[in-house]
Design an enzyme around this catalytic site. Sequence first.
Site, PDB file in Angstrom:
ATOM      1  N   SER A 106       6.140 -13.525  -1.939  1.00 39.27           N
ATOM      2  CA  SER A 106       4.892 -13.241  -2.983  1.00 39.27           C
ATOM      3  C   SER A 106       4.539 -11.644  -2.857  1.00 39.27           C
ATOM      4  O   SER A 106       4.577 -10.985  -1.945  1.00 39.27           O
ATOM      5  CB  SER A 106       3.582 -14.156  -2.350  1.00 39.27           C
ATOM      6  OG  SER A 106       2.349 -13.547  -3.185  1.00 39.27           O
TER       7      SER A 106
ATOM      8  N   TYR B 210      -2.807 -18.179   2.144  1.00 38.82           N
ATOM      9  CA  TYR B 210      -1.297 -17.963   1.408  1.00 38.82           C
ATOM     10  C   TYR B 210      -0.715 -16.441   1.846  1.00 38.82           C
ATOM     11  O   TYR B 210       0.431 -16.397   1.862  1.00 38.82           O
ATOM     12  CB  TYR B 210      -1.689 -18.026  -0.071  1.00 38.82           C
ATOM     13  CG  TYR B 210      -0.561 -18.040  -0.995  1.00 38.82           C
ATOM     14  CD1 TYR B 210      -0.002 -19.196  -1.175  1.00 38.82           C
ATOM     15  CD2 TYR B 210      -0.353 -16.773  -1.715  1.00 38.82           C
ATOM     16  CE1 TYR B 210       1.283 -18.986  -2.130  1.00 38.82           C
ATOM     17  CE2 TYR B 210       0.828 -16.823  -2.623  1.00 38.82           C
ATOM     18  CZ  TYR B 210       1.498 -18.015  -2.802  1.00 38.82           C
ATOM     19  OH  TYR B 210       2.497 -17.734  -3.772  1.00 38.82           O
TER      20      TYR B 210
END
Length: 268
Positions: free
Chosen positions: A149, A162
């Site tokens: 990410s 996350y």
Amino acid sequence: MFSIEGKVAVITGAGGVLGGSIAKSFVQAGAKVVAIDIRQENLDAHIEELTGLGGEVMGVTGNVLDIASLEEVAQTVLSEWGRIDILLNIAGGNLPGATLAPGQAFFDMKTGDWEKVTSLNLNGTVFPCMVFGKVMAEQKQGSIINISSMAAYSAITRVPGYSVAKTGISNFTQWLATEMALKYGDGIRVNAVAPGFFIGDQNRAVLINPDGSLTERSQKVLAKTPMGRFGDISELNGAVQFLCSEAASFITGVVLPVDGGFSAFSGV
């Protein structure tokens, strides 16, 4: 050299938007697809679409956090198709309790949701690698793709759990790439893609206002994206196929941004 025709590809999270998109592109490229998802109802719709394209598809309900469940899937695939060439670790996501609302402090975060998010993303990548990667080690051949990410490149506010999990995935990708090549030869490669900003079900409310206009957060994202737009989910498909093909035979341990330049731009 970019062909994956006839390859057996295991795709976790195949009932989701990203997993479903990649599964469709792989079927269209002639791969045999093993679609895994924990939610049978999500899986059914995708399997119907994939089989409608004329592809060879196996839909399996499985839990990426349950090694025994994954081992059952591996045995089923080996019994049916004899080998596993590709593993795409797409399963992952975030939870509201591990995301800080505007004005909320880090100290308010729900630790239970933090544990769920970090486990789903990190262990949900590591455990399938242990099971399906073992098959590849025995074959001396295979390609594993993980999902990192932009949150692994620099700090993105409000998503601590996350961010930590995805950073771990980037490091684990490099570690496993090294481990596999040193112990099992150059036929096994491990890479990752790091998506930029794509509008999906999980982040739509954060990026798009009810009236369809961009939120303040969206405006910040686009200001740091040189291409000046969000990505289309299909724009990840080619990068993943490339990394799984013989065209990438000397590429391992790479985390490839697919981000419209977000990770390259300082914002100035």
